[in-house]
Design an enzyme around this catalytic site. Structure first.
Site, PDB file in Angstrom:
ATOM      1  N   SER B  56       0.841  -1.204   0.000  1.00 41.88           N
ATOM      2  CA  SER B  56       0.000   0.000   0.000  1.00 41.88           C
ATOM      3  C   SER B  56       0.870   1.246   0.000  1.00 41.88           C
ATOM      4  CB  SER B  56      -0.898   0.035   1.233  1.00 41.88           C
ATOM      5  OG  SER B  56      -1.834  -1.007   1.188  1.00 41.88           O
ATOM      6  N   ASN B 137      -6.949   0.256  -0.001  1.00 39.10           N
ATOM      7  CA  ASN B 137      -6.785  -0.277   1.359  1.00 39.10           C
ATOM      8  C   ASN B 137      -7.488   0.662   2.330  1.00 39.10           C
ATOM      9  OD1 ASN B 137      -6.014  -1.249   3.825  1.00 39.10           O
ATOM     10  ND2 ASN B 137      -3.822  -0.939   3.525  1.00 39.10           N
ATOM     11  N   CYS B 140      -7.548   1.666   7.093  1.00 38.75           N
ATOM     12  CA  CYS B 140      -6.661   2.696   7.615  1.00 38.75           C
ATOM     13  C   CYS B 140      -7.476   3.611   8.509  1.00 38.75           C
ATOM     14  CB  CYS B 140      -6.142   3.576   6.477  1.00 38.75           C
ATOM     15  SG  CYS B 140      -5.040   2.769   5.364  1.00 38.75           S
ATOM     16  N   THR B 205      -6.048  -8.300   7.327  1.00 34.85           N
ATOM     17  CA  THR B 205      -5.728  -9.053   8.539  1.00 34.85           C
ATOM     18  C   THR B 205      -6.735  -8.777   9.656  1.00 34.85           C
ATOM     19  OG1 THR B 205      -4.275  -7.256   9.121  1.00 34.85           O
ATOM     20  CG2 THR B 205      -3.268  -9.149   8.068  1.00 34.85           C
TER      21      THR B 205
END
Ligand SMILES: Cc1cc2nc3c(=O)[nH]c(=O)nc-3n(C[C@H](O)[C@H](O)[C@H](O)COP(=O)(O)OP(=O)(O)OC[C@H]3O[C@@H](n4cnc5c(N)ncnc54)[C@H](O)[C@@H]3O)c2cc1C
Ligand SMILES: Cc1cc2nc3c(=O)[nH]c(=O)nc-3n(C[C@H](O)[C@H](O)[C@H](O)COP(=O)(O)O)c2cc1C
Ligand code: FES
Lengths: 327, 327
Positions: B56, B137, B140, B205
């Site tokens: 990322s 992604n 965050c 994850t």
């Protein structure tokens, strides 16, 4: 992400080997250049264990793997998959290459937790998946430079190949090998065969001089043109400092916790001053494990120094790490 | 270089698609587990997989967090890297050209702390060579929402996806990467799809913690970290299953603990059109190519002529055919 590649000027020897010229770190006031990358890319394959023998507190394994043995240079390491193909231990174990010859290489394994204990238990005939050779080798000094080798614990094993190579090229080699006690000394015979003076130290005095390697190193370093060290991080920090204080360049092979060993996970980093004088988190597997001793910011290992490249972008660094890979 | 044949069994058509863009293989790397691809080049032919999913990248270079950054756990690991990387400028200048010159396709993962960051990154990627698409992604922390993770909130997720879709090259499919750490993953998936996501990557994850019994403190510098590897596979598979059941027309890039072709097959049967291989690469750097070959064999053995026929096959009604139907 290769931060230091290409920044180093190389000298080619008639043998085709490359050595660093005796120039101090360019414009950074540092003594050492970043170590150049290895010439040969790593390979992956099954290696057959052909020998296993206890050496004091450790186990020396010899493995048949011609590709790796031929390409390996002193200072490089291999990464073993442990526990067999269905193992619940997914991460590779990095172990320094202690010797090569006849299509074989050897390693000295210290059994700690489950993975290294599994490795140490391998028997002749067993097969193990191994990747190597990995990392940047020790750069060789200009002809005639006297070298001082300093090994701590099993770290001494990683210096055996280097000692032999330096001697074969006509260098004077001195060595200091230390450990907590006699049982954790390593490669004493091999290194004493190539090094003079050769000094052994143990913290408890059970063999050689009582105390740490730093005592004899302080005495011998002024006679050296270059220092090579491998061992625990506090030892590397102390040895690099002694060398730097006397204006002697040093190369240290560091040991950081590694998940992959091949450069893709970014777990193995430590703060290192790059060729441009900026500090970065460098990967000890692919940018190291060999670094110029005065480029590693030993005192800052395990912290996030604010002057590191990109540290200013870590503004949310104090929120707990979130999903996978959050700032 | 190990060259695995692209198709192991000629009878199985392994062509896959990323939001309508064709790929030669349904197997990709996973973000953060292959760096920018280069380091895996010695181990397999990078052009033989669907795409390299890049680490990322954010607007600025990031140092990442202090070490320790990882701990091994049963059949997995937890990590807290902190998105160390060169920033979008470094990606465009050094990494994407390297991949494009070799004909390697990339799925570029982008990350940010506010919606505008993501949009700017997508904009910068317009026309970049070799880029197949964008993976967003959203696991965050959102600085504008007191650090709440975007992917934990359907509205925040939708806002990012809509902004990226509007700013991105129309030729680039946009995949939103979801976290499993939510009560109802389907509602986040639906919000992303409604906001214009061309596909969903799942899963990132799971938030985890490891405490060192010796120091009696958390192991990781970042305290908590992301759990990955085969340990999370059933959770990942459940997420893919639920989202495919609810949104059968939304393409899914499945991941989480894939280590073998049979693991990948489970994700395909649950509804993923393609898969990413993450932590398994640390164990076996040639895993993506191996898994492609094993998946092709597994499909062939089960009578599938085309990968596409197997996507979501596990959702068929009990009386609706059997594996034997394809023989
Ligand atoms: C370049 C290099 C050379 C090394 N050379 C040797 C050697 O010659 N002989 C030797 O016995 N050991 C060597 N080590 C250390 C060795 O890698 C670890 O002791 C070993 O991985 C621990 O495995 P474990 O299963 O006992 O521990 P665990 O704690 O269960 O390991 C879990 C994970 O953490 C990693 N890890 C834990 N401790 C270390 C460590 N100290 N260094 C790197 N990774 C670690 C492991 O690789 C694994 O991924 C070297 C390490 C590096 C980085
Ligand atoms: C060391 C490491 C770094 C990761 N970095 C990222 C990242 O930068 N961006 C991202 O979206 N996911 C990241 N992930 C998550 C993986 O892409 C993947 O979603 C997750 O690990 C599950 O797949 P796996 O079990 O195959 O690893 C990272 C995972 C690991 C283990
Ligand atoms: S151990 Fe994975 S990058 Fe160094």
């Amino acid at each position: 992400m290769s931060q230091d590649d290409g920044a180093t000027r190389m000298v080619s020897l008639p043998t085709g080997e490359r050595v660093l010229p005796p120039v101090p770190g360019s414009g950074t006031g540092l003594l050492g250049q970043p170590a150049p990358p290895a010439e040969h890319p790593p390979v992956q394959g099954l290696a057959v264990v052909v020998g296993s023998r206890p050496v004091s507190a450790y186990t020396e394994l010899t493995l048949e793997a011609p590709d790796i043995a031929e390409a390996a240079r002193p200072g490089q390491f291999v990464a073993f998959a442990v526990g067999g193909p269905t193992s619940a231990m997914l991460l590779r174990r990095s172990i320094a290459i202690a010797g090569v010859g006849g299509g074989r290489f050897s390693v000295v394994v210290s059994a700690k937790a489950a993975g290294s204990t599994w490795l140490a238990g391998l028997r002749p005939g067993d097969e193990v998946d191994v990747v190597g050779p990995l990392g940047r080798p020790f750069p060789l000094p200009p002809p005639g430079t006297p070298a001082l080798l300093v090994g701590g614990g099993y770290g001494a094993a990683a210096l055996v190949g280097l000692g032999g190579l330096l001697r074969s090229r006509g260098h004077e080699v001195a060595a200091v090998v230390g450990a907590g006690d006699e049982d954790r000394l390593c490669s004493v015979e091999d290194l004493s065969a190539v090094a003079a003076p050769f000094v052994v130290t143990t913290d408890d005095g059970s063999a050689g001089r009582a105390g740490r390697v730093t005592g004899p190193v302080a005495e011998l370093v002024s006679g050296a043109g270059v220092v090579y060290a491998c061992g625990p991080m506090p030892m590397l920090a102390a040895v690099a400092q002694l060398a730097t204080d006397r204006g002697v360049p040093s190369w240290v092979a560091v040991e950081e916790s590694m998940a992959c060993g091949v450069g893709v996970c970014m777990t193995c980093v430590l703060p290192v001053v790059g060729a441009d004088g900026r500090s970065r988190f460098a990967r000890s597997c692919t940018d190291g494990p060999v670094f110029a001793g005065d480029r590693v910011r030993f005192a800052d290992v395990g912290t996030l120094p604010p002057d590191l490249l990109g540290a200013d972008a870590m503004t949310l660094a104090h929120t707990p790490a979130g999903e996978g890979e959050t700032p | 270089m190990t060259m695995l044949p692209e198709v192991e069994l000629p009878s199985v058509d392994m062509q896959a698609s990323l939001g309508g863009v064709p790929m030669v293989s349904p197997v990709l790397t996973a973000s953060g587990c292959a760096s920018f691809g280069r380091e895996l080049d010695p181990f397999f032919d990078l052009t033989s997989i669907g795409a390299v999913v890049t680490k990322s990248v954010q607007l600025r270079p990031r140092s990442g967090r202090a070490t320790p950054r990882m701990a091994e756990t049963p059949s997995g690991m937890i990590n807290s890297i902190g998105l160390q990387g060169p920033g979008i400028d470094g990606l465009l200048a050094d990494e994407l050209p390297w991949l494009a010159e070799r004909g390697v396709r990339s799925l570029v993962s982008i990350a940010g702390a506010r919606t505008e960051d993501f949009a700017e990154l997508a904009e910068r990627l317009r026309g970049a060579p070799g880029v197949l698409g964008i993976e967003v992604n959203i696991s965050c922390p959102n600085v504008e929402s007191r650090g709440e993770v975007f992917a934990c909130n359907p509205d925040a997720s939708a806002a990012v996806v809509a902004a990226v879709r509007a700013a991105a090259d129309p030729a680039h499919p946009v995949y939103a990467k979801l976290t499993p750490d939510v009560t109802d993953i389907v509602s986040v998936a639906r919000a992303c799809a409604d906001a214009g996501a061309n596909g969903l990557s799942m899963i990132n994850t799971l938030l985890g913690l490891v405490i060192d019994p010796d120091t009696m403190r958390p192991v990781l510098g970042g305290v908590t970290g992301g759990l990955s590897g085969p340990a999370i596979r059933p959770v990942a598979l459940r997420c893919v299953w639920q989202v495919h059941a609810a949104l059968p027309n939304v393409p899914i890039l499945g991941m989480g603990g894939i280590r073998t072709g049979l693991d990948a097959l489970q994700f395909i049967l649950a509804g993923a059109g393609a898969v990413s291989v993450g932590t398994a690469v640390f164990n076996d750097p040639s895993a993506p190519a191996r898994i492609h070959a094993e998946l092709a064999d597994a499909l062939g053995e089960r009578g599938f002529g085309r990968l596409a026929d197997a996507v979501g096959y596990a959702h068929r009604a009990p009386d609706e055919g059997s594996p034997g139907r394809h023989r």
